[in-house]
Design a protein around this motif. Structure first.
Motif, PDB file in Angstrom:
ATOM      1  N   PRO A 190       4.430   5.491  -3.712  1.00 16.23           N
ATOM      2  CA  PRO A 190       5.023   4.605  -4.077  1.00 16.23           C
ATOM      3  C   PRO A 190       4.000   3.318  -4.590  1.00 16.23           C
ATOM      4  O   PRO A 190       3.278   2.955  -4.347  1.00 16.23           O
ATOM      5  CB  PRO A 190       5.475   3.614  -2.110  1.00 16.23           C
ATOM      6  CG  PRO A 190       4.310   4.665  -1.856  1.00 16.23           C
ATOM      7  CD  PRO A 190       4.666   6.610  -2.795  1.00 16.23           C
ATOM      8  N   HIS A 191       4.757   1.857  -5.373  1.00 18.58           N
ATOM      9  CA  HIS A 191       3.425   1.465  -5.731  1.00 18.58           C
ATOM     10  C   HIS A 191       4.466  -0.167  -5.825  1.00 18.58           C
ATOM     11  O   HIS A 191       5.602  -0.033  -5.771  1.00 18.58           O
ATOM     12  CB  HIS A 191       3.132   1.970  -6.926  1.00 18.58           C
ATOM     13  CG  HIS A 191       2.780   1.356  -8.095  1.00 18.58           C
ATOM     14  ND1 HIS A 191       3.004   0.938  -9.472  1.00 18.58           N
ATOM     15  CD2 HIS A 191       4.720   1.932  -8.881  1.00 18.58           C
ATOM     16  CE1 HIS A 191       3.519   0.311 -10.042  1.00 18.58           C
ATOM     17  NE2 HIS A 191       5.266   1.299 -10.300  1.00 18.58           N
ATOM     18  N   ILE A 192       3.128  -1.615  -5.966  1.00 18.45           N
ATOM     19  CA  ILE A 192       3.810  -2.418  -6.124  1.00 18.45           C
ATOM     20  C   ILE A 192       3.990  -3.001  -7.022  1.00 18.45           C
ATOM     21  O   ILE A 192       4.482  -3.674  -7.312  1.00 18.45           O
ATOM     22  CB  ILE A 192       3.166  -3.394  -4.758  1.00 18.45           C
ATOM     23  CG1 ILE A 192       3.703  -2.775  -3.145  1.00 18.45           C
ATOM     24  CG2 ILE A 192       4.167  -4.691  -4.847  1.00 18.45           C
ATOM     25  CD1 ILE A 192       3.397  -3.697  -2.030  1.00 18.45           C
ATOM     26  N   GLY A 193       2.595  -2.776  -7.331  1.00 17.92           N
ATOM     27  CA  GLY A 193       2.195  -3.492  -8.950  1.00 17.92           C
ATOM     28  C   GLY A 193       1.468  -5.241  -9.063  1.00 17.92           C
ATOM     29  O   GLY A 193       1.649  -5.782  -8.040  1.00 17.92           O
ATOM     30  N   THR A 194       0.847  -4.895  -9.619  1.00 17.66           N
ATOM     31  CA  THR A 194      -0.779  -6.503  -9.658  1.00 17.66           C
ATOM     32  C   THR A 194       0.180  -7.957  -9.810  1.00 17.66           C
ATOM     33  O   THR A 194       0.456  -8.408  -9.239  1.00 17.66           O
ATOM     34  CB  THR A 194      -1.169  -6.388 -10.655  1.00 17.66           C
ATOM     35  OG1 THR A 194      -2.153  -7.458 -10.559  1.00 17.66           O
ATOM     36  CG2 THR A 194      -1.156  -6.580 -11.960  1.00 17.66           C
ATOM     37  N   ASP A 195       1.912  -7.856 -10.414  1.00 14.77           N
ATOM     38  CA  ASP A 195       2.549  -8.684 -10.871  1.00 14.77           C
ATOM     39  C   ASP A 195       3.325  -8.669  -9.311  1.00 14.77           C
ATOM     40  O   ASP A 195       3.576 -10.056  -9.127  1.00 14.77           O
ATOM     41  CB  ASP A 195       3.196  -8.325 -12.103  1.00 14.77           C
ATOM     42  CG  ASP A 195       4.574  -7.193 -12.339  1.00 14.77           C
ATOM     43  OD1 ASP A 195       3.770  -6.490 -10.999  1.00 14.77           O
ATOM     44  OD2 ASP A 195       5.068  -7.405 -12.781  1.00 14.77           O
ATOM     45  N   LEU A 197       1.776  -7.999  -5.648  1.00 10.29           N
ATOM     46  CA  LEU A 197       1.541  -8.391  -4.421  1.00 10.29           C
ATOM     47  C   LEU A 197       1.087  -9.139  -3.821  1.00 10.29           C
ATOM     48  O   LEU A 197       1.030  -9.963  -2.918  1.00 10.29           O
ATOM     49  CB  LEU A 197       0.394  -7.469  -4.651  1.00 10.29           C
ATOM     50  CG  LEU A 197       0.053  -6.108  -4.343  1.00 10.29           C
ATOM     51  CD1 LEU A 197      -0.793  -5.483  -4.956  1.00 10.29           C
ATOM     52  CD2 LEU A 197       0.128  -6.050  -2.553  1.00 10.29           C
ATOM     53  N   PRO A 198       0.137 -10.342  -4.900  1.00 11.28           N
ATOM     54  CA  PRO A 198       0.075 -11.497  -4.729  1.00 11.28           C
ATOM     55  C   PRO A 198       0.776 -11.829  -3.998  1.00 11.28           C
ATOM     56  O   PRO A 198       1.224 -13.177  -2.651  1.00 11.28           O
ATOM     57  CB  PRO A 198       0.011 -12.698  -5.358  1.00 11.28           C
ATOM     58  CG  PRO A 198      -0.436 -11.539  -6.818  1.00 11.28           C
ATOM     59  CD  PRO A 198       0.688 -10.251  -6.237  1.00 11.28           C
ATOM     60  N   LYS A 199       2.450 -12.153  -4.033  1.00 12.60           N
ATOM     61  CA  LYS A 199       3.622 -13.056  -3.732  1.00 12.60           C
ATOM     62  C   LYS A 199       3.648 -12.971  -1.913  1.00 12.60           C
ATOM     63  O   LYS A 199       3.868 -12.690  -0.940  1.00 12.60           O
ATOM     64  CB  LYS A 199       4.907 -12.508  -4.245  1.00 12.60           C
ATOM     65  CG  LYS A 199       5.980 -12.948  -3.984  1.00 12.60           C
ATOM     66  CD  LYS A 199       6.277 -15.280  -4.009  1.00 12.60           C
ATOM     67  CE  LYS A 199       7.069 -15.616  -2.990  1.00 12.60           C
ATOM     68  NZ  LYS A 199       6.444 -17.506  -2.898  1.00 12.60           N
ATOM     69  N   VAL A 200       3.666 -11.186  -2.602  1.00 12.61           N
ATOM     70  CA  VAL A 200       4.248 -10.427  -0.689  1.00 12.61           C
ATOM     71  C   VAL A 200       2.601 -10.989   0.252  1.00 12.61           C
ATOM     72  O   VAL A 200       2.982 -11.188   1.167  1.00 12.61           O
ATOM     73  CB  VAL A 200       4.147  -8.823  -0.888  1.00 12.61           C
ATOM     74  CG1 VAL A 200       3.869  -8.066   0.554  1.00 12.61           C
ATOM     75  CG2 VAL A 200       4.831  -8.305  -1.455  1.00 12.61           C
TER      76      VAL A 200
END
Ligand SMILES: Cc1cc2nc3c(=O)[nH]c(=O)nc-3n(C[C@H](O)[C@H](O)[C@H](O)COP(=O)(O)OP(=O)(O)OC[C@H]3O[C@@H](n4cnc5c(N)ncnc54)[C@H](O)[C@@H]3O)c2cc1C
Length: 534
Positions: A190-195, A197-200
């Protein structure tokens, strides 16, 4: 009855639900399990890609509910409660360790007060842009420091080998609850992505504040408040400094969680001054980032059959002269990023967006570096400072300064992989994803010989496993020094308190007991869990 079944299929069958169902039923029969198709429900668990042996296969894991309904608790998250005034815990650092510690404390109504030297993600994004556009690194707000910690602007890979350290599923469910794609719950990698992550991270912060926790950005830990309690030196709070106004503030609490990550050299120095016996040298790793065209890696990994496949990943380990040489933080379809935490150094790392669709794929290739590998001059210097454990940190800092001397501004020293192996400076360098730019440098001339020799052997052996890895299109960018910390802050195995300073709880990557987003998050939770029972 619930059974776990794994089936192996060709990629083109992935969307053929009837075929998948047939294969699962076949597997149940082969295992002698009695069932009826009408009373059997398949719940998809995980997918992994197997590109070994010259063919690409998918392994799909299902939870099969026979004669019973699927449990609906699979995306359950903890209940976070409003703080009571009973206990306050100061958390230094808002990385995964700090944030997950704060959330865990809220389950027990304990008030978390988060002290963070960097800014919130919105301002931090602007500071990060300045590294490429103005060659300026803000020492408190950069790729390593700021809201969300070192992993906020990263690939957000959420896989960890530390299965035994905690409940990985729980961490993933919490990330999904705060806005990460639900696919992280089922992907094998699994990976979230830099675009995204900040929102999370913002959603986590808002929840913590809504329930009565506090955040203090631009606020740097500068000292511990230590008092004698029952004959032991006890941390009762911290002194901080506003990094903009210089204003000093005192924060007091029932315990202090130190989750400052492994880039906070000043925090290690503070501990070395206060309690040198609390630090221990540990093995870390030093090397370079290697960047290839994405298509080249995809072709190697999928044996030329790339159509319809996700961007390929790789993970390689070889042994050279009794030390591991291995890939780390591989970023498929990603970018090499400038992750220095000060203007006087160059450090590289990697990240990618959720879609993993840049033209390049990169990874750190690093050499295991044990305390006995640290050159004697750094050992001597650390001894003079009264804390021999700092030798590795001094060595790391020196390499990062050398990278700066051999680069230009934040433009990093770089070399074609083939030229590195031939020990000659590159005459031309290819286009790169590294936005501050690159400058030609023969890495053999300034990286220590014990690192260069092993890297050279390592690349040749990696090429035997991944034919075409050593290619005229492969670029090395230096220096990669922050895959893990060279220092451990010693803590008690049971209470997780610092062995020397009571009520101080080192947590996450900087403590030397965790590495990566998920394992640091689990470590933060573990420490908070123990504090809750104080
Ligand atoms: C570019 C990049 C990409 C990465 N990609 C991945 C990935 O894809 N997957 C993965 O698992 N890991 C990745 N990592 C590593 C991962 O980010 C770390 O392992 C993880 O963030 C460690 O968590 P932590 O909470 O222990 O520390 P950190 O995340 O380092 O957080 C420490 C926090 O403490 C703050 N701090 C430091 N000193 C002080 C002080 N004196 N006062 C107040 N605050 C202070 C810092 O500003 C920071 O916010 C990446 C790292 C980088 C830099």
């Amino acid at each position: 009855m619930i059974k776990e079944i794994t089936i192996t299929i060709n990629p083109e069958d992935e969307k053929n639900y009837n075929r998948l169902k047939t294969l699962v039923f076949k597997e149940l029969k082969q295992n002698g399990i009695k069932f009826t198709a009408e009373k059997t429900t398949l719940v998809f668990q995980k997918k992994s890609i197997d590109a070994r042996h010259g063919r690409v296969k998918l392994h799909l894991r299902y939870k099969v509910y026979i004669d019973e309904k699927p449990a609906d608790s699979e995306d359950a998250v903890p209940v976070w409660k409003k703080v009571s005034e009973s206990k306050t815990v100061i958390i230094i650092g808002s990385g995964p360790a700090g944030l997950f510690a704060a959330l865990r404390l809220l389950e027990d109504e304990i008030k978390p007060v988060i002290i963070e030297r960097g800014t919130d993600t919105t301002s931090r994004r602007k500071d990060i842009a300045l590294i490429s556009t103005k060659n300026f690194v803000n020492a408190n707000s950069n790729y390593c420091f700021g809201e969300g910690g070192a992993g906020t602007f990263s690939d957000g890979k959420l896989y960890t080998r530390s299965n035994k350290r905690g409940d990985i599923g729980r961490i993933l469910r919490i990330f999904a609850h705060f806005g990460a794609d639900k696919a992280i719950l089922t992907d094998a990698h699994p990976h979230i992505g830099t675009d995204r992550l900040p929102k999370v991270i913002n959603n986590m912060r808002n929840k913590i504040i809504e329930l009565g926790g506090e955040f203090h950005f631009n606020t740097k830990l500068t000292d511990f408040i230590i008092e004698e309690c029952k004959g032991a030196e006890t941390v009762c709070g911290v002194m901080t400094e506003d990094v903009i106004s210089g204003e000093k503030t005192e924060f007091r609490g029932d315990a202090v969680i130190l989750a400052t990550g492994h880039s906070a050299t000043d925090v290690y120095s503070l501990i070395a001054r206060t309690s040198p016996a609390a630090l221990e040298a540990k093995t870390f790793a030093v090397g370079v980032r290697v960047e290839h065209p994405r298509k080249l890696i995809d072709n190697i990994q999928y044996h030329g059959k790339t159509e319809g496949m996700p961007t390929a990943e790789y993970r390689v380990t070889v042994q050279e002269d009794e030390r591991g040489v291995y890939s780390f933080c591989m970023c498929p379809g990603g970018f090499v990023v400038p992750s220095a935490s000060g203007d006087e150094e160059i450090v590289v790392n990697g990240m990618s967006a959720a879609a993993r669709n840049s033209k390049w794929s990169n990874a750190a290739i690093v050499v295991e570096t044990r305390p006995e590998d640290i050159p004697q001059n750094f050992v001597g210097e650390a001894e003079k400072m009264g804390c021999p454990a700092l030798a590795g940190l001094l060595f790391r800092t020196d390499l990062e300064k050398k990278a700066k001397m051999n680069g230009k501004g934040q433009a990093a020293p770089a070399q074609l992989l083939t030229d590195f192996l031939a020990n000659k400076q590159s005459e031309t360098l290819p286009e790169t994803s590294y936005t501050p730019g690159i400058t030609a440098s023969n890495l053999n001339e300034w990286l220590p010989p014990h690192i260069c020799t092993r890297l050279q052997k390592g690349f040749r052996d990696i090429d035997k496993k991944m034919h075409g890895f050593v290619s005229p299109e492969a670029l090395l960018i230096a220096v990669e020094t922050r895959t893990s910390t060279p220092v451990r802050i010693l803590r008690d195995g049971e209470t997780m308190e610092c062995t020397v300073l009571k009520r101080l709880y080192p947590a996450g990557e900087g403590s030397g007991y965790a590495g990566g987003i998920v394992s640091s998050a689990m470590d933060g939770e573990k420490v908070a869990n123990l504090i809750a029972f104080l």
